[in-house]
Design a protein around this motif. Structure first.
Motif, PDB file in Angstrom:
ATOM      1  N   ARG A  65      30.049 -17.172  17.129  1.00 30.15           N
ATOM      2  CA  ARG A  65      31.042 -18.238  17.280  1.00 30.15           C
ATOM      3  C   ARG A  65      31.441 -18.438  18.745  1.00 30.15           C
ATOM      4  NH1 ARG A  65      34.770 -16.205  14.383  1.00 30.15           N
ATOM      5  NH2 ARG A  65      36.262 -15.693  15.985  1.00 30.15           N
ATOM      6  N   VAL A  66      31.706 -17.347  19.444  1.00 30.22           N
ATOM      7  CA  VAL A  66      32.238 -17.428  20.801  1.00 30.22           C
ATOM      8  C   VAL A  66      31.134 -17.478  21.872  1.00 30.22           C
ATOM      9  CG1 VAL A  66      33.697 -16.223  22.485  1.00 30.22           C
ATOM     10  CG2 VAL A  66      34.355 -16.281  20.088  1.00 30.22           C
ATOM     11  N   HIS A  67      30.006 -16.875  21.587  1.00 29.34           N
ATOM     12  CA  HIS A  67      28.894 -16.812  22.542  1.00 29.34           C
ATOM     13  C   HIS A  67      27.621 -17.356  21.885  1.00 29.34           C
ATOM     14  CE1 HIS A  67      31.465 -14.161  24.929  1.00 29.34           C
ATOM     15  NE2 HIS A  67      31.667 -13.452  23.831  1.00 29.34           N
ATOM     16  N   PRO A  68      27.540 -18.656  21.616  1.00 30.94           N
ATOM     17  CA  PRO A  68      26.397 -19.204  20.873  1.00 30.94           C
ATOM     18  C   PRO A  68      25.060 -19.069  21.588  1.00 30.94           C
ATOM     19  CG  PRO A  68      27.784 -20.964  21.724  1.00 30.94           C
ATOM     20  CD  PRO A  68      28.498 -19.680  21.991  1.00 30.94           C
ATOM     21  N   ASP A  69      25.068 -18.769  22.881  1.00 30.56           N
ATOM     22  CA  ASP A  69      23.829 -18.613  23.629  1.00 30.56           C
ATOM     23  C   ASP A  69      23.228 -17.215  23.492  1.00 30.56           C
ATOM     24  OD1 ASP A  69      26.205 -17.886  25.001  1.00 30.56           O
ATOM     25  OD2 ASP A  69      25.079 -17.666  26.855  1.00 30.56           O
ATOM     26  N   ILE A  70      23.941 -16.298  22.835  1.00 24.41           N
ATOM     27  CA  ILE A  70      23.463 -14.925  22.662  1.00 24.41           C
ATOM     28  C   ILE A  70      22.812 -14.774  21.289  1.00 24.41           C
ATOM     29  CG2 ILE A  70      24.188 -12.525  22.407  1.00 24.41           C
ATOM     30  CD1 ILE A  70      26.367 -13.046  24.421  1.00 24.41           C
ATOM     31  N   ALA A  71      21.647 -14.143  21.271  1.00 21.58           N
ATOM     32  CA  ALA A  71      20.970 -13.867  20.001  1.00 21.58           C
ATOM     33  C   ALA A  71      21.651 -12.685  19.320  1.00 21.58           C
ATOM     34  CB  ALA A  71      19.501 -13.554  20.237  1.00 21.58           C
ATOM     35  N   VAL A  72      21.965 -12.836  18.050  1.00 22.30           N
ATOM     36  CA  VAL A  72      22.571 -11.768  17.261  1.00 22.30           C
ATOM     37  C   VAL A  72      21.549 -11.332  16.219  1.00 22.30           C
ATOM     38  CG1 VAL A  72      24.391 -11.158  15.628  1.00 22.30           C
ATOM     39  CG2 VAL A  72      24.910 -12.634  17.587  1.00 22.30           C
ATOM     40  N   VAL A  73      21.211 -10.053  16.250  1.00 21.67           N
ATOM     41  CA  VAL A  73      20.236  -9.502  15.307  1.00 21.67           C
ATOM     42  C   VAL A  73      20.922  -8.396  14.523  1.00 21.67           C
ATOM     43  CG1 VAL A  73      18.072  -8.241  15.067  1.00 21.67           C
ATOM     44  CG2 VAL A  73      18.289 -10.021  16.803  1.00 21.67           C
ATOM     45  N   TYR A  74      20.804  -8.459  13.213  1.00 23.57           N
ATOM     46  CA  TYR A  74      21.385  -7.440  12.347  1.00 23.57           C
ATOM     47  C   TYR A  74      20.246  -6.828  11.550  1.00 23.57           C
ATOM     48  CZ  TYR A  74      24.406  -5.390   8.758  1.00 23.57           C
ATOM     49  OH  TYR A  74      25.046  -4.527   7.897  1.00 23.57           O
ATOM     50  N   ARG A  93       4.026  -1.464  22.678  1.00 25.73           N
ATOM     51  CA  ARG A  93       5.433  -1.217  23.001  1.00 25.73           C
ATOM     52  C   ARG A  93       6.014  -2.306  23.886  1.00 25.73           C
ATOM     53  NH1 ARG A  93       7.531   3.152  27.139  1.00 25.73           N
ATOM     54  NH2 ARG A  93       6.654   1.525  28.408  1.00 25.73           N
ATOM     55  N   ASP A  94       5.273  -2.690  24.916  1.00 22.10           N
ATOM     56  CA  ASP A  94       5.773  -3.710  25.834  1.00 22.10           C
ATOM     57  C   ASP A  94       5.907  -5.064  25.144  1.00 22.10           C
ATOM     58  OD1 ASP A  94       6.002  -1.859  27.872  1.00 22.10           O
ATOM     59  OD2 ASP A  94       4.023  -2.328  28.711  1.00 22.10           O
ATOM     60  N   ALA A  95       4.976  -5.381  24.257  1.00 22.89           N
ATOM     61  CA  ALA A  95       5.053  -6.646  23.516  1.00 22.89           C
ATOM     62  C   ALA A  95       6.263  -6.643  22.588  1.00 22.89           C
ATOM     63  CB  ALA A  95       3.767  -6.873  22.718  1.00 22.89           C
ATOM     64  N   GLU A 102      13.228 -11.804  24.391  1.00 20.68           N
ATOM     65  CA  GLU A 102      13.064 -13.262  24.450  1.00 20.68           C
ATOM     66  C   GLU A 102      13.551 -13.970  23.193  1.00 20.68           C
ATOM     67  OE1 GLU A 102       8.967 -13.842  25.335  1.00 20.68           O
ATOM     68  OE2 GLU A 102       9.114 -12.800  27.261  1.00 20.68           O
ATOM     69  N   MET A 103      14.303 -13.277  22.354  1.00 24.10           N
ATOM     70  CA  MET A 103      14.744 -13.892  21.106  1.00 24.10           C
ATOM     71  C   MET A 103      15.699 -15.045  21.380  1.00 24.10           C
ATOM     72  SD  MET A 103      15.377 -10.754  18.539  1.00 24.10           S
ATOM     73  CE  MET A 103      16.241 -11.896  17.520  1.00 24.10           C
ATOM     74  N   PRO A 104      15.482 -16.181  20.714  1.00 22.00           N
ATOM     75  CA  PRO A 104      16.432 -17.283  20.859  1.00 22.00           C
ATOM     76  C   PRO A 104      17.683 -16.991  20.033  1.00 22.00           C
ATOM     77  CG  PRO A 104      14.740 -17.865  19.280  1.00 22.00           C
ATOM     78  CD  PRO A 104      14.355 -16.512  19.867  1.00 22.00           C
ATOM     79  N   PRO A 105      18.814 -17.642  20.354  1.00 18.87           N
ATOM     80  CA  PRO A 105      20.005 -17.455  19.528  1.00 18.87           C
ATOM     81  C   PRO A 105      19.718 -17.838  18.091  1.00 18.87           C
ATOM     82  CG  PRO A 105      20.517 -18.610  21.544  1.00 18.87           C
ATOM     83  CD  PRO A 105      19.019 -18.522  21.471  1.00 18.87           C
ATOM     84  N   LEU A 106      20.292 -17.089  17.167  1.00 20.10           N
ATOM     85  CA  LEU A 106      20.091 -17.378  15.736  1.00 20.10           C
ATOM     86  C   LEU A 106      21.202 -18.242  15.213  1.00 20.10           C
ATOM     87  CD1 LEU A 106      19.052 -13.823  14.550  1.00 20.10           C
ATOM     88  CD2 LEU A 106      17.586 -15.718  15.136  1.00 20.10           C
TER      89      LEU A 106
END
Length: 106
Positions: A65-74, A93-95, A102-106
């Motif tokens: 809600r507050v940081h929509p540019d951050i990807a959240v992964v659960y 490992r590096d991949a 590089e995950m986009p915001p969800l």
């Protein structure tokens, strides 16, 4: 990667704060307000039923809600360890690390 969905019932507003979880709740709120800067990483350990899952979901909801540019992964620890172990065994490992970074915001 099949991530878990956040439970819509588990927000800070719905969290019941008591003597046993007051510190964890305060730390979780701080993490949600300043992702990656406060309590990085946040480690919560307690007996069953004291709100660990609720707090993790609440952090995710607040961040979305507050940081929509951050990807959240659960995710569960078991699934994450399976994914990273598979990547390491396959020499990727590096991949795997790049995919997480590089995950986009969800």
């Amino acid at each position: 990667m099949p991530w878990l969905e956040l439970d819509p019932r588990f927000t800070f507003d719905a969290f019941v704060v008591g003597a046993a979880n007051r510190l964890a709740c305060a730390a979780a709120r701080r993490v949600a307000e300043s992702p990656g800067t406060s309590y990085n990483p946040l480690f919560i350990y307690s007996a069953s039923g004291l709100g660990k899952t609720h707090l993790l979901n609440a952090i995710g909801h607040h961040c979305r809600r507050v940081h929509p540019d951050i990807a959240v992964v659960y995710d569960t620890l078991d699934h994450f360890l399976e994914e990273i172990t598979t990547a390491i065994e396959a020499g990727e490992r590096d991949a795997f690390r790049a995919r997480l970074a590089e995950m986009p915001p969800l």
